[in-house]
Design an enzyme around this catalytic site. Structure first.
Site, mmCIF file in Angstrom:
data_model
loop_
_atom_site.group_PDB
_atom_site.id
_atom_site.type_symbol
_atom_site.label_atom_id
_atom_site.label_comp_id
_atom_site.label_asym_id
_atom_site.label_seq_id
_atom_site.Cartn_x
_atom_site.Cartn_y
_atom_site.Cartn_z
ATOM 1 C CB SER A 79 0.028 6.201 7.577
ATOM 2 O OG SER A 79 -0.446 4.925 7.947
ATOM 3 C CB SER A 80 -0.306 1.766 4.368
ATOM 4 O OG SER A 80 0.996 1.768 3.834
ATOM 5 N NE ARG A 81 -2.740 0.142 10.700
ATOM 6 C CZ ARG A 81 -1.507 -0.317 10.876
ATOM 7 N NH1 ARG A 81 -0.488 0.490 10.710
ATOM 8 N NH2 ARG A 81 -1.296 -1.569 11.227
ATOM 9 C CE LYS A 135 3.046 7.398 10.473
ATOM 10 N NZ LYS A 135 2.697 6.017 10.490
ATOM 11 C CB ALA A 146 -0.966 0.000 1.190
ATOM 12 C CG HIS A 196 6.099 3.054 1.508
ATOM 13 N ND1 HIS A 196 4.730 3.158 1.419
ATOM 14 C CD2 HIS A 196 6.352 2.392 2.664
ATOM 15 C CE1 HIS A 196 4.170 2.576 2.470
ATOM 16 N NE2 HIS A 196 5.130 2.110 3.242
ATOM 17 C CD GLN A 213 8.982 -0.715 11.884
ATOM 18 O OE1 GLN A 213 8.016 -1.419 12.055
ATOM 19 N NE2 GLN A 213 9.161 -0.039 10.761
HETATM 20 P P1 AMP Z 1 5.186 0.125 6.308
HETATM 21 O O1 AMP Z 1 4.866 -0.305 4.909
HETATM 22 O O2 AMP Z 1 4.151 0.981 6.927
HETATM 23 O O3 AMP Z 1 5.619 -1.029 7.175
HETATM 24 O O4 AMP Z 1 6.443 1.088 6.186
HETATM 25 C C1 AMP Z 1 7.613 0.685 5.511
HETATM 26 C C2 AMP Z 1 8.706 1.685 5.792
HETATM 27 O O5 AMP Z 1 8.300 2.972 5.338
HETATM 28 C C3 AMP Z 1 9.009 1.833 7.273
HETATM 29 O O6 AMP Z 1 10.412 1.964 7.459
HETATM 30 C C4 AMP Z 1 8.289 3.096 7.639
HETATM 31 O O7 AMP Z 1 8.838 3.768 8.738
HETATM 32 C C5 AMP Z 1 8.442 3.901 6.380
HETATM 33 N N1 AMP Z 1 7.411 4.943 6.284
HETATM 34 C C6 AMP Z 1 6.091 4.800 6.508
HETATM 35 N N2 AMP Z 1 5.452 5.989 6.400
HETATM 36 C C7 AMP Z 1 6.406 6.906 6.107
HETATM 37 C C8 AMP Z 1 6.403 8.316 5.903
HETATM 38 N N3 AMP Z 1 5.269 9.035 5.955
HETATM 39 N N4 AMP Z 1 7.573 8.935 5.635
HETATM 40 C C9 AMP Z 1 8.727 8.233 5.584
HETATM 41 N N5 AMP Z 1 8.803 6.908 5.774
HETATM 42 C C10 AMP Z 1 7.665 6.241 6.041
#
Ligand code: AMP
Length: 270
Positions: free
Chosen positions: A176-178, A140, A21, A26, A144
């Site tokens: 955010s994906s959410r 973000k 997503a 990303h 983690q």
């Molecule tokens: P996720 O797909 O949500 O697990 O995120 C994958 C990676 O993208 C993780 O390292 C997150 O911290 C990073 N990420 C998610 N949202 C953002 C954002 N708004 N800006 C920068 N990095 C992000």
């Protein structure tokens, strides 16, 4: 196998693990990865073991075709798209989990039991498979990336962790994906999280306010909106997440809240 060949040829490998997503946050990680390494690898895997809430897992957005398009457009070299079976051939049980202690027990760890154990489990597997020189993650997910730093140290991986700033929508909402699950009203409300963090940061910069007081005031601001179900808003030491003793430490403010049934997190370095 392809990666092994490239690695032997001396190519530096940059890795961006995701749950798909994809959004511009990303892509910003990928763009930096491209600048700093020869070959970029992105993985998409919605890891079942890091979802403490089964409903959240069920509702996690999946937009694979669009993700692939975005990765092609951005010039990603390799997409790794493992199946659950491939990642967990012997089931979900972990045989030698790392104990991260307080770092994984506080904040998100408290509100999402088991989340970081599952996250660390999958990141460790991915690091063993991809063997990247550099790992790119977002600030973000602040807690983690601290835990992944610990994981790298404790397991003695040779990977360098690079944590990059949060990309935001124009109004400040952290991408955010959410976010796609927010309805119109919830989307409007969601901006209050980043606004409150900015307010808090400014208040500490411009006034000689006490940490505890500002933290409480910021939490009250969010709690006064019935559409926001606040889980926590905390100022912590930015390296250890311990409760701060003085304002001289490097600090971070972190927030988690449910808005319109969607759980959102954000943070700001102070
Ligand atoms: P996720 O797909 O949500 O697990 O995120 C994958 C990676 O993208 C993780 O390292 C997150 O911290 C990073 N990420 C998610 N949202 C953002 C954002 N708004 N800006 C920068 N990095 C992000």
């Amino acid at each position: 196998i392809e990666l092994k060949r490239l690695r032997k040829g001396g190519a530096t490998i940059g890795f961006v693990p995701t749950m798909g997503a994809l959004h511009q946050g990303h892509i910003s990680l990928l763009k930096t990865a491209q600048k700093r390494s020869k070959i970029t690898v992105c993985s998409i895997f919605v890891n079942p073991t890091q979802f403490n809430d089964p409903a959240d897992f069920e509702k996690y957005p999946i937009t694979l075709n669009r993700d692939i398009e975005m990765l092609v457009d951005a010039g990603c070299d390799i997409l790794y798209l493992p199946s659950v079976k491939e990642m967990y051939p012997d089931g979900f049980k972990q045989n030698n989990p790392i104990n991260f202690g307080f770092l994984a027990e506080t904040l998100e760890g408290e509100h999402r039991p088991g989340h970081f154990a599952g996250m660390a489990q999958v990141v460790e597997k991915l690091l063993r498979m991809v063997k990247p020189h550099m790992l790119f993650m977002g600030l973000k997910d602040y807690q983690q990336q601290l835990i992944v730093g610990e994981l790298i140290r404790k397991r003695r991986f040779k990977t360098q962790l690079v944590a990059l700033p949060t990309l935001r929508e124009k109004d400040g909402l952290a991408m955010s994906s959410r976010n796609v699950r927010l309805d119109e009203a919830a989307r409007k409300t969601a901006v209050q999280l980043s606004q409150t963090l900015s307010w808090l940061k400014k208040k500490l910069e411009t006034r000689n306010s006490e940490l505890g007081t500002v933290e409480r005031e910021a939490a009250e601001k969010l709690k006064s909106n019935p559409a926001i179900e606040l889980e926590y808003l905390q100022i912590r030491n930015a390296n250890t997440l311990a409760l701060p003793k003085t304002k001289k430490e490097k600090l971070v403010a972190l927030v988690a809240a449910k808005i319109g049934g969607v759980r959102l997190i954000d943070n700001m370095l102070l």
